[in-house]
Design an enzyme around this catalytic site. Structure first.
Site, mmCIF file in Angstrom:
data_model
loop_
_atom_site.group_PDB
_atom_site.id
_atom_site.type_symbol
_atom_site.label_atom_id
_atom_site.label_comp_id
_atom_site.label_asym_id
_atom_site.label_seq_id
_atom_site.Cartn_x
_atom_site.Cartn_y
_atom_site.Cartn_z
ATOM 1 C CG ASP A 1 3.877 -40.868 58.216
ATOM 2 O OD1 ASP A 1 2.944 -41.818 58.275
ATOM 3 O OD2 ASP A 1 3.990 -40.108 57.284
ATOM 4 N NE ARG B 1 1.889 -46.396 57.370
ATOM 5 C CZ ARG B 1 1.940 -44.977 57.476
ATOM 6 N NH1 ARG B 1 3.036 -44.611 57.993
ATOM 7 N NH2 ARG B 1 0.789 -44.474 57.251
HETATM 8 P P1 FDA Z 1 13.215 -52.272 50.573
HETATM 9 O O1 FDA Z 1 13.376 -50.903 50.109
HETATM 10 O O2 FDA Z 1 14.589 -52.744 51.342
HETATM 11 O O3 FDA Z 1 13.019 -53.217 49.299
HETATM 12 C C1 FDA Z 1 13.260 -54.470 49.627
HETATM 13 C C2 FDA Z 1 13.146 -55.234 48.512
HETATM 14 O O4 FDA Z 1 11.911 -54.982 47.509
HETATM 15 C C3 FDA Z 1 14.146 -55.104 47.156
HETATM 16 O O5 FDA Z 1 15.386 -55.418 47.484
HETATM 17 C C4 FDA Z 1 13.566 -55.471 45.975
HETATM 18 O O6 FDA Z 1 13.457 -56.932 46.040
HETATM 19 C C5 FDA Z 1 11.839 -55.102 46.107
HETATM 20 N N1 FDA Z 1 11.778 -53.759 45.540
HETATM 21 C C6 FDA Z 1 11.414 -52.449 46.219
HETATM 22 N N2 FDA Z 1 11.310 -51.586 45.301
HETATM 23 C C7 FDA Z 1 11.234 -52.185 44.071
HETATM 24 C C8 FDA Z 1 10.924 -51.664 42.926
HETATM 25 N N3 FDA Z 1 10.724 -50.685 42.487
HETATM 26 N N4 FDA Z 1 10.839 -52.551 41.806
HETATM 27 C C9 FDA Z 1 11.025 -54.029 42.125
HETATM 28 N N5 FDA Z 1 11.409 -54.414 43.278
HETATM 29 C C10 FDA Z 1 11.548 -53.553 44.415
HETATM 30 N N6 FDA Z 1 9.500 -45.336 57.285
HETATM 31 C C11 FDA Z 1 9.302 -44.659 58.530
HETATM 32 O O7 FDA Z 1 10.631 -44.392 58.824
HETATM 33 N N7 FDA Z 1 8.443 -44.135 59.003
HETATM 34 C C12 FDA Z 1 7.245 -44.270 58.354
HETATM 35 O O8 FDA Z 1 6.213 -43.708 59.044
HETATM 36 C C13 FDA Z 1 7.073 -44.736 57.381
HETATM 37 N N8 FDA Z 1 6.015 -45.030 56.567
HETATM 38 C C14 FDA Z 1 5.932 -46.044 55.543
HETATM 39 C C15 FDA Z 1 4.587 -46.229 55.038
HETATM 40 C C16 FDA Z 1 4.509 -47.143 53.826
HETATM 41 C C17 FDA Z 1 3.006 -47.341 53.216
HETATM 42 C C18 FDA Z 1 5.643 -47.885 53.362
HETATM 43 C C19 FDA Z 1 5.508 -48.655 52.334
HETATM 44 C C20 FDA Z 1 6.711 -47.309 53.902
HETATM 45 C C21 FDA Z 1 6.969 -46.462 55.004
HETATM 46 N N9 FDA Z 1 8.154 -46.269 55.431
HETATM 47 C C22 FDA Z 1 8.196 -45.416 56.940
HETATM 48 C C23 FDA Z 1 9.407 -46.357 54.565
HETATM 49 C C24 FDA Z 1 9.916 -47.722 55.090
HETATM 50 O O9 FDA Z 1 10.659 -47.495 56.643
HETATM 51 C C25 FDA Z 1 11.055 -48.160 54.474
HETATM 52 O O10 FDA Z 1 12.002 -47.238 54.150
HETATM 53 C C26 FDA Z 1 10.755 -48.557 52.873
HETATM 54 O O11 FDA Z 1 9.376 -49.129 52.862
HETATM 55 C C27 FDA Z 1 11.554 -49.314 52.174
HETATM 56 O O12 FDA Z 1 11.614 -50.586 52.963
HETATM 57 P P2 FDA Z 1 10.947 -51.897 52.294
HETATM 58 O O13 FDA Z 1 10.476 -52.856 53.255
HETATM 59 O O14 FDA Z 1 9.864 -51.478 51.009
HETATM 60 O O15 FDA Z 1 12.069 -52.730 51.564
#
Ligand code: FDA
Length: 312
Positions: A130, A181
């Site tokens: 990570d 990733r």
């Molecule tokens: P975000 O949270 O901004 O969501 C974007 C949009 O997705 C929302 O506006 C909505 O439209 C939709 N959405 C999200 N959740 C929803 C829900 N429950 N229901 C409906 N719609 C929803 N970070 C880090 O710093 N180091 C790391 O090593 C990792 N590792 C990691 C692994 C994996 C597999 C994931 C998925 C994430 C990480 N992260 C991470 C976390 C990452 O950096 C980030 O903080 C989160 O994934 C949130 O960003 P999103 O891209 O998911 O979009």
């Protein structure tokens, strides 16, 4: 503002103690954490496998400066990997290098994570390190390159689109053949280090995704796109199509408990989906980062606190 306050709470020992001893908070954690034991986590891996989803297992723990705790974490990972191999589960592992003392003793961390990597190879799977806050970015990139130089060619890491330095890191890591990733980034970073605006982070994500996809043809490792943002994934899929690559040229990764319906939809559309499944007792900072990401998650937490019961 709220996000910043919540992320600061992730490092607060008093709040951690309060949360981990409050039954309500444990109930909320249950939405995002598979359980406190390996058996509970393996059950979740098996259920996901039956639903066509791969898993990456994370034994929770970070910022550890006690060698005995790091040793215990290695042993848990090795036991997990032995079980993954023996049961033929479609699961890899994710580790936080600070759980193995990266900040204080990088050589020890290299050796301990090397043990996990050896067990992963025996189980026929891979390790993703990570990416933590920016004080550890250089050390983490160097660690991945060192482990690969040690012959652990199935070790890669996460990279964070919000960091200005990430395109350069990605080029170095992909040149070394590492599978990466790509995520947006979950920590509170200053403007000098990281993009702040949502759209700028999305644009940076698409740019880095392009670099990763270009490297696929040159022998770079499989790109793993971690997000729950369907608009962002749509843009990434546009980059895939523009390069004439197939859907098996990449993987989509999600966090356990965030959007299970969407995972099902992605599997139905024929995409490779891997769910990040954390387990263990040290879930507090992980939970706080999930609450900070989305106001709805915080509402869910507050509702549970107010009703005093286990949330739905
Ligand atoms: P975000 O949270 O901004 O969501 C974007 C949009 O997705 C929302 O506006 C909505 O439209 C939709 N959405 C999200 N959740 C929803 C829900 N429950 N229901 C409906 N719609 C929803 N970070 C880090 O710093 N180091 C790391 O090593 C990792 N590792 C990691 C692994 C994996 C597999 C994931 C998925 C994430 C990480 N992260 C991470 C976390 C990452 O950096 C980030 O903080 C989160 O994934 C949130 O960003 P999103 O891209 O998911 O979009």
């Amino acid at each position: 503002m709220l996000r910043r306050a919540l992320l600061a709470a992730a490092d607060n020992d008093r709040l951690r103690h309060l949360a981990t001893t409050a039954p309500v908070a444990r109930g909320v954690a249950h939405r995002f954490v598979a359980g406190e034991t390996l058996d509970e986590a393996l059950e979740v891996v098996a259920t996901h496998g039956r639903a066509g989803k791969a898993v990456t297992l994370d034994h929770l723990g970070e910022a550890v400066d006690d060698p005995a705790a790091s040793r215990e974490a290695v042993d848990t990972y090795v036991t997990s990997l032995d079980a993954i191999g023996a049961q033929g589960l479609d699961a890899s592992v994710s580790v936080k290098a600070s759980q193995f003392g990266l900040a204080t003793d990088p050589d020890a961390a290299r050796s301990l994570i090397g043990e996990i990597a050896t067990a992963a190879k025996a189980a026929g799977t891979h390790v993703t390190i990570d990416m933590e806050d920016s004080s550890l970015t250089s050390a983490t990139v160097d660690l991945v390159l060192a482990l690969r130089a040690d012959g652990h060619d199935h070790v890669g890491c996460a990279v964070q689109a919000y960091l200005h330095r990430t395109p350069d890191d990605v080029r170095r890591l992909m040149e070394a053949g590492a599978s990466l990733r790509l995520c947006k980034g979950a920590y509170d970073e200053p403007p000098a280090v990281a993009h702040q605006r949502r759209e700028a982070i999305r644009d940076a994500y698409v740019e880095v995704a392009g670099i990763m996809l270009d490297a696929v043809r040159a022998g770079g490792g499989l790109p793993r796109f971690a997000t729950h943002d369907h608009m962002l994934l749509h843009r990434v899929r546009g980059e895939v199509a523009r390069r004439g690559l197939d859907t098996d040229a990449y993987e989509v990764q999600t966090l356990y408990g965030v959007r299970p319906d969407w995972e099902t939809e992605l599997v139905r559309r024929g995409l490779a989906v891997r769910v990040y499944v954390p387990f263990g007792t040290r879930w507090y900072p992980y939970l706080v980062r999930r609450l900070a990401e989305r106001p709805a998650n915080l509402q869910f937490f507050l509702r549970a606190l107010l009703t005093g019961g286990r949330p739905t």
